[in-house]
Design a protein around this motif. Structure first.
Motif, mmCIF file in Angstrom:
data_model
loop_
_atom_site.group_PDB
_atom_site.id
_atom_site.type_symbol
_atom_site.label_atom_id
_atom_site.label_comp_id
_atom_site.label_asym_id
_atom_site.label_seq_id
_atom_site.Cartn_x
_atom_site.Cartn_y
_atom_site.Cartn_z
ATOM 1 N N ASP A 20 0.817 -1.213 0.000
ATOM 2 C CA ASP A 20 0.000 0.000 0.000
ATOM 3 C C ASP A 20 0.850 1.263 0.000
ATOM 4 N N ARG A 25 -0.783 4.959 -2.115
ATOM 5 C CA ARG A 25 -0.495 6.112 -1.281
ATOM 6 C C ARG A 25 -1.100 7.379 -1.890
ATOM 7 N N LYS A 26 -1.051 8.452 -1.125
ATOM 8 C CA LYS A 26 -1.538 9.737 -1.619
ATOM 9 C C LYS A 26 -0.597 10.246 -2.708
ATOM 10 N N VAL A 27 -1.178 10.696 -3.806
ATOM 11 C CA VAL A 27 -0.369 11.132 -4.958
ATOM 12 C C VAL A 27 0.177 12.534 -4.723
ATOM 13 N N SER A 28 1.475 12.678 -4.919
ATOM 14 C CA SER A 28 2.135 13.981 -4.818
ATOM 15 C C SER A 28 2.365 14.516 -6.232
ATOM 16 N N GLU A 29 1.503 15.408 -6.680
ATOM 17 C CA GLU A 29 1.606 15.938 -8.043
ATOM 18 C C GLU A 29 2.871 16.772 -8.230
ATOM 19 N N SER A 111 4.254 7.863 -6.193
ATOM 20 C CA SER A 111 3.026 8.573 -6.562
ATOM 21 C C SER A 111 2.543 8.130 -7.942
ATOM 22 N N SER A 114 1.084 4.635 -7.715
ATOM 23 C CA SER A 114 -0.239 4.689 -7.076
ATOM 24 C C SER A 114 -1.274 5.269 -8.031
ATOM 25 N N LEU A 115 -0.858 6.284 -8.781
ATOM 26 C CA LEU A 115 -1.774 6.914 -9.734
ATOM 27 C C LEU A 115 -2.195 5.939 -10.824
ATOM 28 N N ALA A 118 -4.403 2.812 -9.649
ATOM 29 C CA ALA A 118 -5.810 3.091 -9.339
ATOM 30 C C ALA A 118 -6.713 2.828 -10.533
#
Length: 208
Positions: A20, A25-29, A111, A114-115, A118
């Motif tokens: 995970d 994880r949260k995407v850091s643009e 990131s 993860s992007l 999804a």
């Protein structure tokens, strides 16, 4: 995160649990933007060059006398004001590359994974395979079972020379290994195919 593992024929085999911290994880643009910009800058040749007034070919003598001709003052035929003269502030050879901090680069890769993970349509986990024959048709017979329009990225668990040889003639196909990812390919690739062993190694490499 759970993902389905597909066979070379495009059939569902089993489920695999992905890390995970890497795939969910949260995407850091911002880190993605910096990583892509860094890769493009490092790829620039930086060989553009124009000649200034001291480098262009031409006489260095004064074209005409200073006064009495009715024409504007001129000191050299190589002046930037003249046709064929030098260029003012033109491009000079330079190095555009720069160093990106390791933490930002790792954050960008996590990131991006993860992007793309999804989206189940573009991100697929495949069973491990190798094209030992090195023939293009053998690799094409595998890829035709998966959506590959607009660019495909195949992530390997090791540097497989024979598989890469088989994909040399396939348009818009890029090969990456789990420890040498490229942000530009991951972001713009329409289809991301990851070998099962490579997916596990990605979790270990970027999850630590």
């Amino acid at each position: 995160m759970e993902k389905k593992v597909y066979s070379k024929e495009g059939k569902e085999l089993r489920n695999i649990v992905l890390e995970d911290a890497v795939f969910a994880r949260k995407v850091s643009e911002g880190s993605i933007w910096h990583a892509i910009k860094n890769e493009l800058a490092n790829a620039r040749q930086g060989t553009a060059k124009s000649k200034n007034r001291h480098e262009v070919r031409g006489s260095s003598c004064k074209p005409w006398r200073q006064k009495g001709t009715g024409r504007a003052r001129a000191g050299s035929r190589r002046s930037p004001l003249w046709r064929g003269g030098g260029v003012v502030f033109g491009p000079r050879p330079r190095d555009y590359s720069y160093h990106l901090p390791r933490k930002i680069k790792r954050l960008a890769m996590k990131s991006l994974l993860s992007l793309r993970a999804a989206d189940d349509e573009c991100f697929k986990v495949l069973e491990d395979f190798s094209v030992e024959s090195g023939k293009t048709r053998d690799l094409v017979s595998i890829l035709e079972h998966f959506p590959t329009g607009g660019g495909t990225v195949l992530i390997l668990d090791e540097d497989d020379e024979m598989t890469k040889r088989a994909g040399r003639n396939i348009k818009n196909l890029r090969f990456l290994t789990f420890n040498r990812l490229r942000a530009h390919d991951l972001f713009y690739g329409k289809s991301i195919l990851v070998l099962e062993s490579a997916a596990k190694k990605l979790g270990e490499f970027y999850g630590s």
